[in-house]
Design an enzyme around this catalytic site. Structure first.
Site, PDB file in Angstrom:
ATOM      1  N   ARG A   1       6.284  -0.138  -6.521  1.00  0.00           N
ATOM      2  CA  ARG A   1       7.202   0.973  -6.258  1.00  0.00           C
ATOM      3  C   ARG A   1       7.320   1.336  -4.780  1.00  0.00           C
ATOM      4  O   ARG A   1       8.412   1.599  -4.282  1.00  0.00           O
ATOM      5  CB  ARG A   1       6.753   2.200  -7.070  1.00  0.00           C
ATOM      6  CG  ARG A   1       7.083   2.076  -8.523  1.00  0.00           C
ATOM      7  CD  ARG A   1       6.324   3.068  -9.357  1.00  0.00           C
ATOM      8  NE  ARG A   1       4.923   2.695  -9.547  1.00  0.00           N
ATOM      9  CZ  ARG A   1       4.036   3.402 -10.223  1.00  0.00           C
ATOM     10  NH1 ARG A   1       4.404   4.549 -10.762  1.00  0.00           N
ATOM     11  NH2 ARG A   1       2.806   2.987 -10.381  1.00  0.00           N
TER      12      ARG A   1
ATOM     13  N   GLU B   1      -7.121  -6.683 -11.203  1.00  0.00           N
ATOM     14  CA  GLU B   1      -6.573  -5.340 -11.004  1.00  0.00           C
ATOM     15  C   GLU B   1      -7.115  -4.336 -12.016  1.00  0.00           C
ATOM     16  O   GLU B   1      -6.550  -4.171 -13.099  1.00  0.00           O
ATOM     17  CB  GLU B   1      -5.041  -5.377 -11.095  1.00  0.00           C
ATOM     18  CG  GLU B   1      -4.408  -4.000 -10.887  1.00  0.00           C
ATOM     19  CD  GLU B   1      -2.872  -4.007 -10.905  1.00  0.00           C
ATOM     20  OE1 GLU B   1      -2.265  -5.086 -11.005  1.00  0.00           O
ATOM     21  OE2 GLU B   1      -2.302  -2.912 -10.813  1.00  0.00           O
TER      22      GLU B   1
ATOM     23  N   SER C   1       0.245   0.902  -5.309  1.00  0.00           N
ATOM     24  CA  SER C   1       0.675   2.208  -4.794  1.00  0.00           C
ATOM     25  C   SER C   1       0.560   3.290  -5.862  1.00  0.00           C
ATOM     26  O   SER C   1       0.364   4.465  -5.525  1.00  0.00           O
ATOM     27  CB  SER C   1       2.081   2.140  -4.204  1.00  0.00           C
ATOM     28  OG  SER C   1       3.038   1.685  -5.128  1.00  0.00           O
ATOM     29  N   GLY C   2       0.722   2.936  -7.134  1.00  0.00           N
ATOM     30  CA  GLY C   2       0.381   3.850  -8.224  1.00  0.00           C
ATOM     31  C   GLY C   2       1.217   5.107  -8.360  1.00  0.00           C
ATOM     32  O   GLY C   2       0.735   6.088  -8.931  1.00  0.00           O
ATOM     33  N   GLY C   3       2.419   5.109  -7.815  1.00  0.00           N
ATOM     34  CA  GLY C   3       3.272   6.292  -7.958  1.00  0.00           C
ATOM     35  C   GLY C   3       3.186   7.260  -6.790  1.00  0.00           C
ATOM     36  O   GLY C   3       3.778   8.341  -6.832  1.00  0.00           O
TER      37      GLY C   3
ATOM     38  N   LYS D   1      -7.334  -5.874  -6.692  1.00  0.00           N
ATOM     39  CA  LYS D   1      -6.191  -4.969  -6.545  1.00  0.00           C
ATOM     40  C   LYS D   1      -6.520  -3.649  -7.232  1.00  0.00           C
ATOM     41  O   LYS D   1      -6.326  -3.492  -8.436  1.00  0.00           O
ATOM     42  CB  LYS D   1      -4.938  -5.598  -7.166  1.00  0.00           C
ATOM     43  CG  LYS D   1      -3.729  -4.663  -7.185  1.00  0.00           C
ATOM     44  CD  LYS D   1      -2.434  -5.421  -7.411  1.00  0.00           C
ATOM     45  CE  LYS D   1      -1.270  -4.471  -7.582  1.00  0.00           C
ATOM     46  NZ  LYS D   1       0.027  -5.158  -7.529  1.00  0.00           N
TER      47      LYS D   1
HETATM   48  P1  13P Z   1       2.752  -0.020  -7.880  1.00  0.00           P
HETATM   49  O1  13P Z   1       2.522  -0.283  -6.431  1.00  0.00           O
HETATM   50  O2  13P Z   1       4.129   0.454  -8.208  1.00  0.00           O
HETATM   51  O3  13P Z   1       1.667   0.819  -8.503  1.00  0.00           O
HETATM   52  O4  13P Z   1       2.682  -1.415  -8.610  1.00  0.00           O
HETATM   53  C1  13P Z   1       1.743  -2.344  -8.277  1.00  0.00           C
HETATM   54  C2  13P Z   1       1.428  -3.148  -9.465  1.00  0.00           C
HETATM   55  O5  13P Z   1       1.660  -4.331  -9.476  1.00  0.00           O
HETATM   56  C3  13P Z   1       0.806  -2.485 -10.605  1.00  0.00           C
HETATM   57  O6  13P Z   1       0.325  -3.416 -11.492  1.00  0.00           O
END
Ligand code: 13P
Length: 350
Positions: free
Chosen positions: A293, A177, A261-263, A219
């Protein structure tokens, strides 16, 4: 390492119509989430909240795997069944966050490098014995004045590859990621440039360290305008820029790209994924989700820590899972949202 087993697990995680739930918030992060709904973050409350999602009726139709935090991997459900077994019995693959968090990068003010490589081999062996079949390591790349630095790119890419190689040695599928943060005033063009650079370095490092691409997942962030940018790219522009970027950097051997999703708002995260899957352009990998999120915000809001709200919270979670499953086929539309609970904006996911 058993390549066949790694590839089979990686492909199962991106099975058609399914994606991953990231429920691996560290203790400080889940505390902030619970603060937002006025619930004290006790071990039992964390268990109840996560258990309600894991046991949401029929979620296995949309959810292939769940990323857990260390505590949850060792925790029992209220009836005494290990939560890992609750998931496995439903055919949902348990995973584990193994990084120790993004920490300030020495000499590079405002930038982060992810820690957790020391002792990782032993931790992975224990996690595999506890039932984890895949893992996650999140690297954070910040866009800003003079950022990212070369040091930030290279140290994070190198650490991601070291982590991935260790996972595969332990028979665990690594989710790699590299997250380019969506916060900031930058344009979508700048997001594309930075995402290109980190992907180039990450796949170079994975190659040099002998990581088996068929047995891993990527990711990443989507390529988007910064949240504070005056001009915001459209859904179609985001879909095209994101897929173009991955076509240029992600080998066809990688079975899937599972976005964070990143916010983004719940609906936008789903809409972007659906638009990508609807594009008429070659896509050698599955395009799926590994949302924290965007899968949980509505459920958290519906739950509020009250057992009486369990069913409403499960429905909110299942709704998001169903919408994102449709996005895997490019068939999501905003009309699916009629009557749905909308989640509030949550603090960043680690
Ligand atoms: P979000 O989808 O809330 O960004 O989180 C995914 C995640 O695992 C970030 O490391």
């Amino acid at each position: 390492m058993n390549p066949t087993q790694l590839a089979t697990t990686a492909r199962a995680l991106v099975a058609p119509g399914k994606g991953i739930l990231a429920a691996d918030e560290s203790s400080p992060t889940i505390k902030k989430r619970f603060d937002s709904i006025g619930v004290e973050s006790t071990a039992d409350a964390r268990r109840d909240y996560r258990e309600l999602m894991f046991r949401a009726p029929g979620s296995q139709e949309f959810i292939s795997g769940v990323i857990l935090y260390d505590e949850t991997l060792r925790q029992n459900a209220k009836d005494g069944t290990p939560l890992v077994k609750v998931l496995s019995d439903l055919g949902i693959i348990p995973g584990i966050k193994v990084d120790m968090g993004a920490k300030p990068l020495a000499g590079c003010s405002g930038e982060l490098v992810t820690e957790g490589l020391d002792g990782l081999r032993d931790r992975l062996a224990e996690y595999a014995a506890l039932g984890a079949r895949f893992a996650k390591w999140r690297a954070v790349i910040t866009i800003g004045e003079g950022m990212p630095s070369q040091a930030c790119y290279t140290t994070n890419a190198h650490a991601l590859a070291r982590y991935a190689a260790l996972c595969q040695e332990a028979g665990i599928v690594p989710i790699v990621e590299p997250e380019v943060l969506m916060d900031g005033k930058h344009s979508i063009a700048r997001s594309e440039e930075v995402t290109n650079e980190i992907l180039h370095l990450v796949f170079g490092a994975l190659y040099r360290q002998g990581v088996y691409l068929e047995g891993m997942l990527l990711k990443p962030n989507m390529v988007m305008s910064g949240y504070e940018a005056s001009s915001q790219a459209s859904v179609q522009e985001v879909a095209e820029a994101t897929v173009r970027t991955f076509q240029r950097h992600v080998p066809a051997a990688v079975p899937g790209i599972v976005f964070l999703s990143g916010g983004q708002s719940d609906e936008l995260a789903t809409e972007h994924l659906s638009a990508m899957n609807a594009l008429k352009t070659p896509r050698p990998w599955e395009l799926s989700f590994s949302y924290g999120r965007a899968l949980q915000a509505a459920a958290l809001k519906a739950w509020k820590g009250k057992p009486d709200n369990t069913k409403a919270a499960q429905e909110a979670y299942l709704h998001r899972a169903r919408c994102n499953s449709a996005a895997r086929y490019g068939t999501y539309t905003r009309s699916m949202e009629a009557g749905a609970t909308r989640g509030d904006k949550l603090v960043s996911q680690d």
